[in-house]
Design a protein around this motif. Structure first.
Motif, PDB file in Angstrom:
ATOM      1  N   ASP A 263       0.999  -1.187  -0.083  1.00 50.92           N
ATOM      2  CA  ASP A 263       0.242   0.017  -0.134  1.00 50.92           C
ATOM      3  C   ASP A 263       0.789   1.504  -0.026  1.00 50.92           C
ATOM      4  O   ASP A 263       0.861   2.374   0.586  1.00 50.92           O
ATOM      5  CB  ASP A 263      -1.123   0.175   1.670  1.00 50.92           C
ATOM      6  CG  ASP A 263      -0.157  -0.004   2.226  1.00 50.92           C
ATOM      7  OD1 ASP A 263       1.104   0.127   2.438  1.00 50.92           O
ATOM      8  OD2 ASP A 263      -1.097  -0.610   3.248  1.00 50.92           O
ATOM      9  N   ARG A 264       1.714   1.137  -0.713  1.00 58.08           N
ATOM     10  CA  ARG A 264       2.621   2.520  -0.807  1.00 58.08           C
ATOM     11  C   ARG A 264       3.393   2.691  -1.976  1.00 58.08           C
ATOM     12  O   ARG A 264       4.049   1.426  -2.436  1.00 58.08           O
ATOM     13  CB  ARG A 264       3.531   2.450   0.175  1.00 58.08           C
ATOM     14  CG  ARG A 264       4.682   3.882   0.811  1.00 58.08           C
ATOM     15  CD  ARG A 264       4.829   3.118   2.622  1.00 58.08           C
ATOM     16  NE  ARG A 264       4.210   2.778   3.285  1.00 58.08           N
ATOM     17  CZ  ARG A 264       4.753   1.664   3.856  1.00 58.08           C
ATOM     18  NH1 ARG A 264       5.704   1.219   3.590  1.00 58.08           N
ATOM     19  NH2 ARG A 264       3.914   1.458   5.145  1.00 58.08           N
ATOM     20  N   ARG A 280      -2.459  13.133 -11.216  1.00 58.16           N
ATOM     21  CA  ARG A 280      -3.794  11.872 -11.333  1.00 58.16           C
ATOM     22  C   ARG A 280      -3.047  10.699  -9.940  1.00 58.16           C
ATOM     23  O   ARG A 280      -4.315   9.223 -10.327  1.00 58.16           O
ATOM     24  CB  ARG A 280      -3.433  11.243 -12.945  1.00 58.16           C
ATOM     25  CG  ARG A 280      -3.825  13.017 -13.502  1.00 58.16           C
ATOM     26  CD  ARG A 280      -5.517  11.834 -14.735  1.00 58.16           C
ATOM     27  NE  ARG A 280      -5.694  10.494 -14.883  1.00 58.16           N
ATOM     28  CZ  ARG A 280      -5.343   9.803 -15.507  1.00 58.16           C
ATOM     29  NH1 ARG A 280      -4.899  10.029 -16.950  1.00 58.16           N
ATOM     30  NH2 ARG A 280      -6.163   8.648 -15.014  1.00 58.16           N
ATOM     31  N   GLN A 282      -2.290  10.544  -7.490  1.00 54.62           N
ATOM     32  CA  GLN A 282      -2.773  10.472  -6.016  1.00 54.62           C
ATOM     33  C   GLN A 282      -4.422  10.543  -6.372  1.00 54.62           C
ATOM     34  O   GLN A 282      -4.581   9.555  -5.532  1.00 54.62           O
ATOM     35  CB  GLN A 282      -2.415  12.496  -5.667  1.00 54.62           C
ATOM     36  CG  GLN A 282      -1.019  12.911  -5.293  1.00 54.62           C
ATOM     37  CD  GLN A 282      -0.248  12.543  -4.122  1.00 54.62           C
ATOM     38  OE1 GLN A 282      -0.642  11.469  -3.642  1.00 54.62           O
ATOM     39  NE2 GLN A 282       0.611  13.121  -3.575  1.00 54.62           N
ATOM     40  N   GLU A 283      -4.522  10.747  -7.046  1.00 60.98           N
ATOM     41  CA  GLU A 283      -6.033  10.497  -7.083  1.00 60.98           C
ATOM     42  C   GLU A 283      -6.449   8.717  -7.826  1.00 60.98           C
ATOM     43  O   GLU A 283      -7.513   7.799  -6.663  1.00 60.98           O
ATOM     44  CB  GLU A 283      -6.981  10.880  -8.572  1.00 60.98           C
ATOM     45  CG  GLU A 283      -7.985  11.175  -8.676  1.00 60.98           C
ATOM     46  CD  GLU A 283      -8.232  12.129  -9.898  1.00 60.98           C
ATOM     47  OE1 GLU A 283      -8.565  11.316 -10.770  1.00 60.98           O
ATOM     48  OE2 GLU A 283      -7.878  12.806  -9.946  1.00 60.98           O
ATOM     49  N   ALA A 285      -4.394   6.301  -6.555  1.00 60.43           N
ATOM     50  CA  ALA A 285      -3.776   5.465  -6.087  1.00 60.43           C
ATOM     51  C   ALA A 285      -5.141   5.707  -4.227  1.00 60.43           C
ATOM     52  O   ALA A 285      -5.432   5.089  -3.424  1.00 60.43           O
ATOM     53  CB  ALA A 285      -2.691   6.082  -4.589  1.00 60.43           C
ATOM     54  N   ALA A 286      -6.048   7.123  -3.666  1.00 62.21           N
ATOM     55  CA  ALA A 286      -6.703   7.661  -3.056  1.00 62.21           C
ATOM     56  C   ALA A 286      -7.140   6.559  -2.761  1.00 62.21           C
ATOM     57  O   ALA A 286      -8.123   5.885  -2.173  1.00 62.21           O
ATOM     58  CB  ALA A 286      -7.419   8.546  -3.175  1.00 62.21           C
ATOM     59  N   ASP A 287      -8.257   6.186  -4.532  1.00 58.17           N
ATOM     60  CA  ASP A 287      -9.173   4.876  -4.372  1.00 58.17           C
ATOM     61  C   ASP A 287      -9.082   3.968  -4.181  1.00 58.17           C
ATOM     62  O   ASP A 287      -9.464   2.813  -3.960  1.00 58.17           O
ATOM     63  CB  ASP A 287      -9.417   5.577  -5.633  1.00 58.17           C
ATOM     64  CG  ASP A 287     -10.107   6.379  -6.649  1.00 58.17           C
ATOM     65  OD1 ASP A 287     -10.540   7.101  -5.429  1.00 58.17           O
ATOM     66  OD2 ASP A 287     -10.237   6.836  -7.725  1.00 58.17           O
ATOM     67  N   GLY A 289      -6.860   3.142  -1.812  1.00 56.98           N
ATOM     68  CA  GLY A 289      -6.092   3.383  -0.285  1.00 56.98           C
ATOM     69  C   GLY A 289      -4.142   3.096  -0.728  1.00 56.98           C
ATOM     70  O   GLY A 289      -3.752   2.456   0.289  1.00 56.98           O
ATOM     71  N   GLU A 291      -1.186   5.063  -1.184  1.00 59.85           N
ATOM     72  CA  GLU A 291       0.037   6.266  -0.046  1.00 59.85           C
ATOM     73  C   GLU A 291       1.283   6.778  -0.935  1.00 59.85           C
ATOM     74  O   GLU A 291       1.420   5.611  -1.658  1.00 59.85           O
ATOM     75  CB  GLU A 291       0.642   6.608   0.768  1.00 59.85           C
ATOM     76  CG  GLU A 291       1.757   7.339   1.117  1.00 59.85           C
ATOM     77  CD  GLU A 291       2.085   7.016   2.439  1.00 59.85           C
ATOM     78  OE1 GLU A 291       2.596   8.377   3.276  1.00 59.85           O
ATOM     79  OE2 GLU A 291       2.471   6.506   3.109  1.00 59.85           O
ATOM     80  N   VAL A 292       0.862   7.940  -2.034  1.00 65.21           N
ATOM     81  CA  VAL A 292       1.950   7.707  -3.252  1.00 65.21           C
ATOM     82  C   VAL A 292       3.223   9.024  -2.576  1.00 65.21           C
ATOM     83  O   VAL A 292       2.473   9.559  -1.868  1.00 65.21           O
ATOM     84  CB  VAL A 292       1.150   8.617  -4.046  1.00 65.21           C
ATOM     85  CG1 VAL A 292       2.382   8.862  -5.379  1.00 65.21           C
ATOM     86  CG2 VAL A 292       0.110   7.607  -4.970  1.00 65.21           C
TER      87      VAL A 292
END
Ligand code: KG4
Ligand code: ZN
Length: 343
Positions: A263-264, A280, A282-283, A285-287, A289, A291-292
């Motif tokens: 998850d990283r 993009r 960040q978006e 990755a957020a979806d 879960g 972390e970028v």
């Protein structure tokens, strides 16, 4: 421990001083002006320029860190992959200093430098997936721990940055193309032209985390030939091309983070400077879960600080390399992934 690190694998001559793994100076002498008229790197010109500026660049790094050759405890240099004529300049300089001064020498894989570059600014816990996107390389790695990397996939043809550079050349925008396309794309419509997105399929047993960018380059070339793009439409072509490249990069990367259950995500290399890729990623990755983490721009592009960091860890473990270590244009990093596609 005072370490001098040198990087000359491509078209930047770089030197850095690290004290106990902390960056004290990082100097990069860019050759963009030299290669600009040719729309790409001319290897012969690159190595000649490295020869001219290597000594002044090392001197600048020493001066900026307020130190001298007398204070050094170790020397590091990139020994691959890259242009062999370029690599040899930094490598020979490093080995010569190490030999004359009787100091330990460490050869560093350029790709490991990029993967660890994020650690120059913050401590990112392992494991993490690293998307390395530069002009010479595009690949996905699982960084399991310091010095242990698994190759999840790579490009089967062009690197992502190379595609940016070639499309920029096609549009008559000069070299390096990434930044120019990025700026131009901000004035264009990313949905104006639907360029194809290559999705490489794995076999039933193996998942594919590979990339391909030669198709999009040809698609842009055909579009420009067929439609005779006007100056005013350049922005739409740039934005549509950039969007397709980002879709391909993120699609495969997010598949890899899911498959590895990591998850990283770290994005490094020159293309990580792209102003559209950053939000993009960040978006996406957020979806998911995830972390970028993306290094600062100066550490995304080629630099010697990241080479020094990789070397520091090896020196700390008491490792060094013999002065017979050679440059390798095709040096690989890490073990192949069991889940990589069958060739
Ligand atoms: O990591 P790097 O400095 O050198 C290599 O190891 O290749 O990456 C250079 C690449 C070039 O292809 C350049 O066009 C691309 O990074 N690049 C960008 C941007 N800035 C540099 N690509 C897309 N958007 C950018 N803003
Ligand atoms: Zn690089």
């Amino acid at each position: 421990m005072n370490l001098l690190a040198i990087e000359s694998s491509c078209d930047d001559t770089a030197a850095a001083i690290l004290v106990d793994g902390e960056v004290r100076s990082s100097i990069v002498a860019s050759q963009d002006g030299i290669h600009h008229p040719y729309g790409g790197i001319v290897p012969e010109l690159a190595s000649r320029r490295h020869i001219q500026v290597i000594t002044p660049t090392i001197e600048r790094a020493l001066a900026a860190a307020d130190t001298s050759l007398d204070d050094l405890d170790a020397i590091a240099a990139t020994n691959g992959p890259g242009l062999v004529g370029s690599l040899l300049v930094g490598l020979c300089a490093a080995k010569a200093i190490a030999f004359v001064r009787g100091l330990p020498f460490v050869g560093v894989n350029h790709l490991e430098g990029h993967i660890l570059s994020v650690q120059l600014e913050q401590s990112v816990p392992f494991p993490y997936v690293a998307l390395l996107v530069s002009g010479g390389h595009t690949g996905l790695y699982l960084a399991e721990e310091l010095g242990r990397y698994r190759r999840l996939g790579s490009t089967r043809d062009d690197a992502a940055g190379e595609a940016f550079d070639k499309v920029a050349k096609l549009l008559g925008l000069g070299y390096p193309g990434g930044r120019v396309i990025d700026e131009l794309a901000q004035r264009g419509d990313p949905t104006a032209i639907r360029f194809p997105r290559a999705r490489l399929k794995g076999s039933r047993r193996h998942q594919a985390f590979d990339f391909s960018f030669s198709g999009i380059k040809t698609a842009v070339a055909l579009y420009v030939r067929e439609h005779g793009v006007e100056e005013t439409e350049h922005a739409d072509v740039a934005a549509s091309f950039q969007e397709a490249v980002i879709d391909m990069l993120l699609d495969t990367t997010m598949t890899a983070t899911r498959a590895t259950a990591v998850d990283r995500l770290v994005i490094a290399g020159g293309v990580a400077a792209n102003s559209r890729l950053r939000p993009r990623a960040q978006e996406a990755a957020a979806d998911a879960g995830v972390e970028v983490i993306i290094p600062a721009l100066r550490y995304c592009t080629d630099n010697a600080a990241m080479i020094g960091l990789a070397a520091s860890h090896r020196l700390q473990r008491g490792e060094s390399d013999p002065l017979t270590l050679n440059a390798s244009a095709t040096l690989e990093l890490g073990t192949a992934n069991d889940a990589s596609p069958e060739q």
